[in-house]
Design a protein around this motif. Structure first.
Motif, PDB file in Angstrom:
ATOM      1  N   ALA A 160       0.790  -1.012  -0.018  1.00 49.66           N
ATOM      2  CA  ALA A 160      -0.221  -0.414  -0.061  1.00 49.66           C
ATOM      3  C   ALA A 160       0.907   1.200   0.204  1.00 49.66           C
ATOM      4  O   ALA A 160       0.844   2.278  -0.572  1.00 49.66           O
ATOM      5  CB  ALA A 160      -0.740  -0.124   1.178  1.00 49.66           C
ATOM      6  N   LEU A 161       2.036   0.794   0.194  1.00 50.77           N
ATOM      7  CA  LEU A 161       2.517   2.094   0.973  1.00 50.77           C
ATOM      8  C   LEU A 161       3.331   2.070  -0.689  1.00 50.77           C
ATOM      9  O   LEU A 161       3.257   3.826  -1.296  1.00 50.77           O
ATOM     10  CB  LEU A 161       3.556   1.856   2.168  1.00 50.77           C
ATOM     11  N   ILE A 162       4.075   1.816  -1.023  1.00 50.90           N
ATOM     12  CA  ILE A 162       4.989   1.991  -2.341  1.00 50.90           C
ATOM     13  C   ILE A 162       3.666   2.142  -3.339  1.00 50.90           C
ATOM     14  O   ILE A 162       4.180   3.218  -4.565  1.00 50.90           O
ATOM     15  CB  ILE A 162       5.692   1.309  -2.990  1.00 50.90           C
ATOM     16  N   ALA A 163       2.945   1.919  -3.540  1.00 50.35           N
ATOM     17  CA  ALA A 163       1.776   2.288  -4.439  1.00 50.35           C
ATOM     18  C   ALA A 163       1.678   3.495  -3.912  1.00 50.35           C
ATOM     19  O   ALA A 163       0.445   4.347  -5.327  1.00 50.35           O
ATOM     20  CB  ALA A 163       0.193   1.130  -4.217  1.00 50.35           C
ATOM     21  N   ALA A 164       1.632   3.589  -3.560  1.00 49.45           N
ATOM     22  CA  ALA A 164       0.997   5.625  -3.266  1.00 49.45           C
ATOM     23  C   ALA A 164       1.563   6.843  -3.610  1.00 49.45           C
ATOM     24  O   ALA A 164       1.706   7.427  -3.116  1.00 49.45           O
ATOM     25  CB  ALA A 164       0.368   5.290  -1.363  1.00 49.45           C
ATOM     26  N   GLU A 165       3.288   5.804  -3.486  1.00 50.07           N
ATOM     27  CA  GLU A 165       4.419   7.322  -4.305  1.00 50.07           C
ATOM     28  C   GLU A 165       4.618   6.645  -5.046  1.00 50.07           C
ATOM     29  O   GLU A 165       5.103   5.742  -5.321  1.00 50.07           O
ATOM     30  CB  GLU A 165       5.137   6.885  -2.457  1.00 50.07           C
ATOM     31  N   THR A 166       5.165   8.019  -5.955  1.00 49.67           N
ATOM     32  CA  THR A 166       5.886   7.868  -7.498  1.00 49.67           C
ATOM     33  C   THR A 166       7.094   8.074  -7.602  1.00 49.67           C
ATOM     34  O   THR A 166       7.634   7.779  -8.780  1.00 49.67           O
ATOM     35  CB  THR A 166       4.804   9.266  -8.197  1.00 49.67           C
ATOM     36  N   ASP A 167       7.312   8.620  -6.517  1.00 49.94           N
ATOM     37  CA  ASP A 167       9.041   8.793  -6.039  1.00 49.94           C
ATOM     38  C   ASP A 167      10.017   7.295  -6.042  1.00 49.94           C
ATOM     39  O   ASP A 167       9.263   6.727  -4.823  1.00 49.94           O
ATOM     40  CB  ASP A 167       9.258  10.329  -5.742  1.00 49.94           C
ATOM     41  N   ARG A 168      10.493   6.885  -6.979  1.00 46.19           N
ATOM     42  CA  ARG A 168      10.891   5.388  -6.710  1.00 46.19           C
ATOM     43  C   ARG A 168      11.818   6.170  -5.727  1.00 46.19           C
ATOM     44  O   ARG A 168      12.093   4.881  -4.349  1.00 46.19           O
ATOM     45  CB  ARG A 168      11.502   5.270  -8.201  1.00 46.19           C
ATOM     46  N   THR A 169      12.888   6.629  -5.115  1.00 48.47           N
ATOM     47  CA  THR A 169      13.809   6.807  -4.176  1.00 48.47           C
ATOM     48  C   THR A 169      12.915   6.976  -3.227  1.00 48.47           C
ATOM     49  O   THR A 169      13.243   6.319  -1.940  1.00 48.47           O
ATOM     50  CB  THR A 169      14.803   7.840  -3.949  1.00 48.47           C
ATOM     51  N   ALA A 170      11.707   8.076  -3.006  1.00 45.13           N
ATOM     52  CA  ALA A 170      10.841   7.597  -1.652  1.00 45.13           C
ATOM     53  C   ALA A 170      10.556   6.726  -1.033  1.00 45.13           C
ATOM     54  O   ALA A 170      10.258   6.191  -0.085  1.00 45.13           O
ATOM     55  CB  ALA A 170       9.972   8.675  -1.286  1.00 45.13           C
ATOM     56  N   ALA A 171      10.063   5.530  -2.130  1.00 49.16           N
ATOM     57  CA  ALA A 171       9.472   4.068  -1.915  1.00 49.16           C
ATOM     58  C   ALA A 171      10.432   3.346  -1.125  1.00 49.16           C
ATOM     59  O   ALA A 171      10.222   2.232  -0.477  1.00 49.16           O
ATOM     60  CB  ALA A 171       8.980   3.503  -3.326  1.00 49.16           C
ATOM     61  N   LEU A 172      11.178   3.426  -1.917  1.00 42.19           N
ATOM     62  CA  LEU A 172      12.813   2.101  -2.236  1.00 42.19           C
ATOM     63  C   LEU A 172      13.213   2.213  -0.574  1.00 42.19           C
ATOM     64  O   LEU A 172      13.719   2.183   0.584  1.00 42.19           O
ATOM     65  CB  LEU A 172      13.582   2.219  -2.964  1.00 42.19           C
ATOM     66  N   ALA A 173      13.598   4.047   0.248  1.00 44.38           N
ATOM     67  CA  ALA A 173      13.495   4.181   1.112  1.00 44.38           C
ATOM     68  C   ALA A 173      12.536   3.693   2.853  1.00 44.38           C
ATOM     69  O   ALA A 173      12.786   3.421   3.485  1.00 44.38           O
ATOM     70  CB  ALA A 173      14.471   5.776   1.946  1.00 44.38           C
ATOM     71  N   ASN A 174      11.626   3.961   2.749  1.00 47.58           N
ATOM     72  CA  ASN A 174      10.792   3.862   2.950  1.00 47.58           C
ATOM     73  C   ASN A 174      10.774   1.846   2.753  1.00 47.58           C
ATOM     74  O   ASN A 174      10.870   1.629   4.470  1.00 47.58           O
ATOM     75  CB  ASN A 174       9.005   4.161   3.130  1.00 47.58           C
ATOM     76  N   VAL A 175      10.908   1.031   2.286  1.00 41.84           N
ATOM     77  CA  VAL A 175      10.933  -0.390   2.667  1.00 41.84           C
ATOM     78  C   VAL A 175      12.381  -0.621   2.752  1.00 41.84           C
ATOM     79  O   VAL A 175      11.948  -1.228   4.300  1.00 41.84           O
ATOM     80  CB  VAL A 175      11.067  -0.940   0.923  1.00 41.84           C
TER      81      VAL A 175
END
Ligand code: SME
Length: 161
Positions: free
Chosen positions: A26-41
């Motif tokens: 859900a978190l990465i689906a809601a984020e279009t910036d790859r770096t932001a998504a990977l950072a949270n993962v």
């Protein structure tokens, strides 16, 4: 989702991964910036599973280049076929290392790292990078880690690349 992870207390490793995967999808689906998504993962895995080092290397100019991570500073470039990461890239498969000292060519970013798992990110047959996780205890990664991390990496590839 909110910016708080909910991990059931006293949960098994598999339950922790399952709970995490649902929240991270859900978190990465809601984020279009790859770096932001990977950072949270990276932060979520590191915090929920208690790893020593958790991060991504992405292929750039035919070299694995350090991307977002949690843990001590690490080597910033890894060549094709070198170390555990470069081997996972070359062999296009997950590599689990129970004792890093026994892996020929292991790149020791920290002498505290004892075991490691590296999962390649593959899209349309191309390796885009790897998820690299280290533990400061030997033989910390098993088939549950492999299965759950491979599934998570499939979601990451589909959503972020
Ligand atoms: N041990 C890795 C290098 C990266 S660090 O573990 C963060 C390897 O042998 O490829």
């Amino acid at each position: 989702m909110s910016e708080t992870l909910v991990i059931p207390s006293g949960a098994s490793k598999e339950e922790r991964y399952r709970s995490l995967s649902t929240q991270l999808s859900a978190l990465i689906a809601a984020e279009t910036d790859r770096t932001a998504a990977l950072a949270n993962v990276t932060a979520a895995l590191h915090e929920a599973l208690g790893f020593f080092w958790t991060g991504f290397y992405l292929t750039k100019n035919n070299t694995l280049t350090l991307n977002v991570f949690q843990g001590p500073i690490a080597c910033s470039r890894i060549a094709y076929g070198r170390g555990v990461c470069g081997t996972a890239w070359a062999e296009r498969r997950t590599i689990v290392v129970d004792d890093v000292d026994e892996f020929p060519g292991h790149i020791a970013c920290s002498s505290l790292s004892k075991s490691e798992i590296v999962v390649p990110l593959i899209k349309n047959g191309k390796v885009l990078g790897v998820l690299d996780i280290d533990s400061d205890k030997p033989a910390m990664f098993d088939d549950t880690d492999r299965k759950m991390l491979e599934k998570l990496c499939e979601t990451i590839v589909d959503t972020c690349f």
